[in-house]
Scaffold this motif. Structure first.
Motif, PDB file in Angstrom:
ATOM      1  N   VAL A  21       0.876  -1.340   0.010  1.00  0.00           N
ATOM      2  CA  VAL A  21      -0.139  -0.097   0.054  1.00  0.00           C
ATOM      3  C   VAL A  21       1.063   1.057  -0.026  1.00  0.00           C
ATOM      4  CG1 VAL A  21      -1.752   1.359   1.110  1.00  0.00           C
ATOM      5  CG2 VAL A  21      -1.844  -1.213   1.151  1.00  0.00           C
ATOM      6  N   LEU A  22       1.869   1.197   0.849  1.00  0.00           N
ATOM      7  CA  LEU A  22       2.791   2.535   0.919  1.00  0.00           C
ATOM      8  C   LEU A  22       3.580   2.734  -0.351  1.00  0.00           C
ATOM      9  CD1 LEU A  22       4.392   2.001   4.329  1.00  0.00           C
ATOM     10  CD2 LEU A  22       2.624   3.641   3.629  1.00  0.00           C
ATOM     11  N   ALA A  23       4.032   1.729  -1.113  1.00  0.00           N
ATOM     12  CA  ALA A  23       4.454   2.081  -2.437  1.00  0.00           C
ATOM     13  C   ALA A  23       3.808   2.198  -3.419  1.00  0.00           C
ATOM     14  CB  ALA A  23       5.201   0.563  -2.844  1.00  0.00           C
ATOM     15  N   ARG A  24       2.315   1.699  -3.346  1.00  0.00           N
ATOM     16  CA  ARG A  24       1.167   2.066  -4.281  1.00  0.00           C
ATOM     17  C   ARG A  24       1.260   3.713  -4.332  1.00  0.00           C
ATOM     18  NH1 ARG A  24      -3.647   0.779  -2.377  1.00  0.00           N
ATOM     19  NH2 ARG A  24      -4.191   3.067  -2.389  1.00  0.00           N
ATOM     20  N   ARG A  25       1.108   4.316  -3.065  1.00  0.00           N
ATOM     21  CA  ARG A  25       0.866   5.496  -2.733  1.00  0.00           C
ATOM     22  C   ARG A  25       1.828   6.633  -3.569  1.00  0.00           C
ATOM     23  NH1 ARG A  25      -1.123   5.283   3.310  1.00  0.00           N
ATOM     24  NH2 ARG A  25      -3.147   4.124   2.777  1.00  0.00           N
ATOM     25  N   SER A  26       3.022   6.014  -3.897  1.00  0.00           N
ATOM     26  CA  SER A  26       3.863   7.001  -4.863  1.00  0.00           C
ATOM     27  C   SER A  26       3.209   7.338  -6.070  1.00  0.00           C
ATOM     28  CB  SER A  26       5.055   6.072  -5.332  1.00  0.00           C
ATOM     29  OG  SER A  26       4.586   4.860  -6.130  1.00  0.00           O
ATOM     30  N   GLY A  27       2.006   6.611  -6.524  1.00  0.00           N
ATOM     31  CA  GLY A  27       1.540   6.706  -7.646  1.00  0.00           C
ATOM     32  C   GLY A  27       1.942   5.914  -8.936  1.00  0.00           C
ATOM     33  N   SER A  28       2.845   5.195  -8.567  1.00  0.00           N
ATOM     34  CA  SER A  28       3.124   4.325  -9.461  1.00  0.00           C
ATOM     35  C   SER A  28       2.761   2.900  -8.913  1.00  0.00           C
ATOM     36  CB  SER A  28       4.945   4.044  -9.569  1.00  0.00           C
ATOM     37  OG  SER A  28       5.403   2.682 -10.259  1.00  0.00           O
ATOM     38  N   GLY A  29       1.747   2.598  -9.680  1.00  0.00           N
ATOM     39  CA  GLY A  29       1.060   1.341  -9.493  1.00  0.00           C
ATOM     40  C   GLY A  29       1.771   0.135  -9.267  1.00  0.00           C
ATOM     41  N   SER A  30       2.567  -0.089 -10.271  1.00  0.00           N
ATOM     42  CA  SER A  30       3.563  -1.437 -10.401  1.00  0.00           C
ATOM     43  C   SER A  30       4.519  -1.454  -9.286  1.00  0.00           C
ATOM     44  CB  SER A  30       4.279  -1.326 -11.770  1.00  0.00           C
ATOM     45  OG  SER A  30       4.942  -0.250 -11.920  1.00  0.00           O
ATOM     46  N   ALA A  31       4.648  -0.506  -8.512  1.00  0.00           N
ATOM     47  CA  ALA A  31       5.558  -0.468  -7.214  1.00  0.00           C
ATOM     48  C   ALA A  31       4.885  -1.254  -6.300  1.00  0.00           C
ATOM     49  CB  ALA A  31       5.674   0.824  -6.891  1.00  0.00           C
ATOM     50  N   ALA A  32       3.455  -1.192  -6.210  1.00  0.00           N
ATOM     51  CA  ALA A  32       2.746  -2.040  -5.446  1.00  0.00           C
ATOM     52  C   ALA A  32       2.914  -3.598  -5.499  1.00  0.00           C
ATOM     53  CB  ALA A  32       1.331  -2.096  -5.493  1.00  0.00           C
ATOM     54  N   ARG A  33       3.486  -3.998  -6.620  1.00  0.00           N
ATOM     55  CA  ARG A  33       4.171  -5.406  -6.836  1.00  0.00           C
ATOM     56  C   ARG A  33       5.225  -5.707  -6.573  1.00  0.00           C
ATOM     57  NH1 ARG A  33       1.717  -4.896 -12.440  1.00  0.00           N
ATOM     58  NH2 ARG A  33       3.855  -4.925 -12.979  1.00  0.00           N
ATOM     59  N   SER A  34       6.027  -4.583  -6.701  1.00  0.00           N
ATOM     60  CA  SER A  34       7.605  -4.757  -6.446  1.00  0.00           C
ATOM     61  C   SER A  34       8.078  -4.678  -4.843  1.00  0.00           C
ATOM     62  CB  SER A  34       8.461  -3.517  -6.861  1.00  0.00           C
ATOM     63  OG  SER A  34       9.069  -3.818  -8.058  1.00  0.00           O
ATOM     64  N   ALA A  35       6.852  -4.508  -3.999  1.00  0.00           N
ATOM     65  CA  ALA A  35       6.945  -4.742  -2.229  1.00  0.00           C
ATOM     66  C   ALA A  35       6.954  -6.077  -1.969  1.00  0.00           C
ATOM     67  CB  ALA A  35       5.680  -4.115  -1.814  1.00  0.00           C
TER      68      ALA A  35
END
Ligand code: DP6
Length: 337
Positions: free
Chosen positions: A141-155
């Motif tokens: 969730v914290l990674a997604r809040r960057s605005g880069s949705g694919s960051a939610a998966r790199s967590a």
């Protein structure tokens, strides 16, 4: 790891088998469709964060590209980092300003999910700085809040699904299978290491204007199911055709958006032709392409050398990056300097 008021995290890029393309809720970064990816192990971003004690004003954002020197980050990335820092700072109740330094060991902005790794690394480093332990779900969730949705998966490591999520609280990725379950490789045929012309954000915004956007969404439930089952069964024969079809559909939607977006270059087609040739020679290798011209070649260990030899010899291919499924982000001791 939060000693000396600094924390550092390393997070890998990921390659999507079912792509995130189109943002349903740009404010919360929630997608129109679920996506599934494999977290990589070699292409990583490393991010160090510290509080600028006694300073007022803006966060300082530095970036070191592969093979380059540490310098003020490009404006777009710096703005993304500041936006992300504002969300992280609010979450932790920890005021800035901060100093962030990020280093990538692979080409930036060329369809190798550099923002995914960069923002996942920033989110994890921030938790280290403020001394908060988070679950993979919270980190997503914290990674997604960057605005880069694919960051939610790199967590997360291994094979990962990011559901479409009905509301903000559901916007986190989950593990489908651990990296050890299936050793898949991703050879990235770099045909152009430069920054792409249109950002993914621009592509997400334009996607619903394509007459094929809806058609792709309707095909996705079946595709998603095949990919989930192929991962569970470790069947590249089932996974490969769907992954390739899905990548072509993403670009079909991009090319038919209004105005159209072309990420492919002639060299992209040359690699795709070589992939078909390899398959007709009996080598199981399948292509996927993110928002850029470079081609990711997905295969199992016995095919790695034959694929690398054939694709690496193409005059169109500037570099072949060898990557594979990996375990996900971690806090590390060695800071970016
Ligand atoms: C084509 O908005 O998450 O890679 O390009 O990393 O900023 P960045 O990403 P994001 O869009 C990703 C689009 C994609 C497909 C995917 O990774 O699912």
């Amino acid at each position: 790891m939060s000693g000396m008021g600094r924390a550092t995290a390393e997070a890998p890029a990921n390659i999507a088998f079912i792509k995130y393309w189109g943002t349903r809720d740009p404010e919360a970064t929630l997608p129109y469709n679920p996506s599934i990816s494999m977290t990589l192990s070699e292409c990583v971003s490393r991010c160090t964060i510290e509080r600028r004690e006694g300073a007022v004003g803006e966060d300082e954002v530095l970036f070191r590209p592969r093979g380059g020197d540490l310098a003020p980050a490009p404006a777009g990335f710096a703005a993304g980092v500041r936006h992300h820092l504002a969300a992280l700072s609010k979450w932790a109740g920890a005021p800035g300003p901060f100093r962030v330094t990020t280093a990538n060991n692979f080409p930036t902005g060329a369809g190798i999910a550099s923002s995914a790794s960069g923002f996942a690394a920033l989110a994890l480093a921030f938790t280290g700085l403020v001394g908060r332990q988070v679950s993979p779900r919270e980190l997503s969730v914290l990674a997604r809040r960057s605005g880069s949705g694919s960051a939610a998966r790199s967590a997360l490591g291994g094979y990962v699904e990011w559901p479409a999520g009905d509301d903000e609280g559901e916007g986190y990725a989950v593990e489908l299978a651990a990296a050890e379950r299936w050793e898949l490789h991703d050879l990235v045929a770099v045909v152009d290491a430069g920054r792409k012309g249109v950002s993914s954000r621009g592509g997400h915004e334009a996607a619903p204007s394509s007459p094929y956007f809806q058609a792709r969404l309707e095909l996705l439930p079946e595709r998603l199911e095949i990919v989930r089952e192929a991962i569970a069964a470790r069947s590249l024969a089932d996974l490969g055709p769907v992954v390739e079809e899905e990548a072509i559909d993403l670009h079909l939607v991009a090319m038919s958006s209004r105005p159209p977006i072309f990420y492919w270059q002639p060299a992209t087609l040359a690699v795709l032709a070589a992939v078909r040739e390899l398959r007709s020679d009996g080598i199981s290798v399948w292509a996927t392409i993110d928002a850029g011209p470079n081609v990711h070649l997905i295969c199992e260990p016995p095919s790695v050398e034959p694929v690398a030899a054939r694709i690496g010899a193409l005059p169109e291919v500037q570099e072949l990056i060898r990557d594979r499924v990996g375990a996900g982000p971690r806090l590390v001791e060695e800071h970016v300097s």
